[in-house]
Design a protein around this motif. Structure first.
Motif, PDB file in Angstrom:
ATOM      1  N   UNK A 150       9.544   7.009   7.602  1.00 55.73           N
ATOM      2  CA  UNK A 150       8.322   7.371   6.479  1.00 55.73           C
ATOM      3  C   UNK A 150       8.752   8.507   6.868  1.00 55.73           C
ATOM      4  N   UNK A 151       7.263   9.157   6.486  1.00 54.47           N
ATOM      5  CA  UNK A 151       6.702  11.082   6.543  1.00 54.47           C
ATOM      6  C   UNK A 151       5.829  10.031   7.967  1.00 54.47           C
ATOM      7  N   UNK A 185       9.057   7.099   2.933  1.00 52.71           N
ATOM      8  CA  UNK A 185       9.939   8.463   2.472  1.00 52.71           C
ATOM      9  C   UNK A 185      10.209   8.770   0.467  1.00 52.71           C
ATOM     10  N   UNK A 186      10.529   7.588   0.576  1.00 53.74           N
ATOM     11  CA  UNK A 186      10.782   6.942  -0.538  1.00 53.74           C
ATOM     12  C   UNK A 186       9.907   7.020  -1.741  1.00 53.74           C
ATOM     13  N   UNK A 187       7.746   7.069  -0.948  1.00 51.47           N
ATOM     14  CA  UNK A 187       6.706   6.907  -2.364  1.00 51.47           C
ATOM     15  C   UNK A 187       6.602   8.634  -2.277  1.00 51.47           C
ATOM     16  N   UNK A 188       7.428   9.830  -1.742  1.00 47.69           N
ATOM     17  CA  UNK A 188       6.853  10.794  -1.730  1.00 47.69           C
ATOM     18  C   UNK A 188       7.026  11.952  -2.906  1.00 47.69           C
ATOM     19  N   UNK A 189       5.696  11.545  -3.780  1.00 48.88           N
ATOM     20  CA  UNK A 189       5.524  11.758  -4.605  1.00 48.88           C
ATOM     21  C   UNK A 189       4.604  12.980  -4.848  1.00 48.88           C
ATOM     22  N   UNK A 209       0.585  -1.159  -0.011  1.00 51.31           N
ATOM     23  CA  UNK A 209      -0.011  -0.088   0.418  1.00 51.31           C
ATOM     24  C   UNK A 209       0.869   1.255   0.493  1.00 51.31           C
ATOM     25  N   UNK A 210       0.282   1.751  -0.273  1.00 50.77           N
ATOM     26  CA  UNK A 210       0.889   3.344  -0.659  1.00 50.77           C
ATOM     27  C   UNK A 210       1.176   4.442   1.169  1.00 50.77           C
ATOM     28  N   UNK A 250       1.436  13.298  -2.154  1.00 50.40           N
ATOM     29  CA  UNK A 250       1.084  14.682  -1.431  1.00 50.40           C
ATOM     30  C   UNK A 250      -0.162  15.255  -1.961  1.00 50.40           C
ATOM     31  N   UNK A 251      -0.724  15.013  -2.903  1.00 46.45           N
ATOM     32  CA  UNK A 251      -1.670  15.757  -3.532  1.00 46.45           C
ATOM     33  C   UNK A 251      -3.082  15.127  -1.814  1.00 46.45           C
TER      34      UNK A 251
END
Length: 243
Positions: free
Chosen positions: A62-63, A153-157, A48-49, A161-162
């Protein structure tokens, strides 16, 4: 392709699902409920994202955005001597047996109903698994739990963000810089109190506003009396239990 979201019991993501569907029909949002003990497994493995989790969690890599707090309640069998109390304190539970905690909150409440003891759970969990044979009484001095939104963190696109913006109330035309910074619980409480006082003054105006202030002092005094009454209530509860 879809954006994948997990959430723990007690979280209702429907409003964000609707908002996302209206904004991003090109990118479906798939949501699934998971147990707390596995709330980070699927996220860290990349299944999951994003995830709505119940803190605390290990946040390395993680963020994490803390969101709202959940009131703690004590779940008791309906026949328990404290079942009719409007509020309890942790000290009231001294000497009371606790029900064995299960990974599934519904099973924990099942054991409460069976008379094995009490359970302290978030109010959202007690409401989700409400039963006729179990009551939930607020705990005045129990620390609240908190829900947070997390992602890798590596999935922060831009897509992530939207969605974060949707959760934090950003409109499609606003930017991250437009967000109101999150207040600490203490600052939020002070802000709410100030807003209430301003609203009361605006309604009363002039002398009425001053009266409102005097009334506030009276209310504080009465509140102090109420605390004394609460103390007597606790003593009465103790006597009912034979203390």
């Amino acid at each position: 392709m879809a954006l994948r979201l997990d959430y723990v019991a007690g979280v209702s993501p429907s409003k964000w699902l609707r908002a996302w569907g209206e904004r991003r029909a090109d990118l479906p949002l798939e949501a699934a409920r998971v147990d707390e003990h596995e709330q980070l497994e699927r996220l860290r493995s990349g299944e999951v994202d994003l995830a709505f989790v119940r803190l605390p969690v290990e946040a390395d890599g993680l963020h994490l955005i803390p969101l709202w707090e959940e009131l703690a309640v004590v779940a008791l069998p309906k026949e328990h001597p404290f079942a009719d109390e409007a509020e309890l304190a942790l000290a009231d539970l001294d000497g009371e047996p606790a029900a064995p905690v299960q990974s599934d909150p519904a099973m924990t409440l099942e054991l409460v109903a069976a008379g094995t003891g009490y359970a302290i759970v978030p109010h959202s969990i007690a409401r989700l698994h409400q039963r006729r044979d179990v009551v939930a009484v607020p705990l005045a001095d129990a620390p609240p739990t908190r829900i947070a939104l997390v992602w890798r963190v590596e999935r922060d696109d831009d897509d992530i963000q939207e969605f974060v913006g949707v959760v934090r109330g950003r409109t499609a035309r606003s930017s991250r810089a437009d967000e109101t910074p999150e207040l600490s619980p203490a600052k939020a409480a002070k802000k709410a109190a100030a807003e209430r006082r301003a609203a009361e003054a605006a309604r009363g105006g002039g002398k009425n506003a001053a009266k409102g202030k005097n009334t506030g002092k009276g209310a504080s005094a009465r509140s102090g009396t109420g605390r004394g009454a609460s103390g007597r209530s606790a003593s009465q509860r103790g006597r009912r239990k034979g203390r």
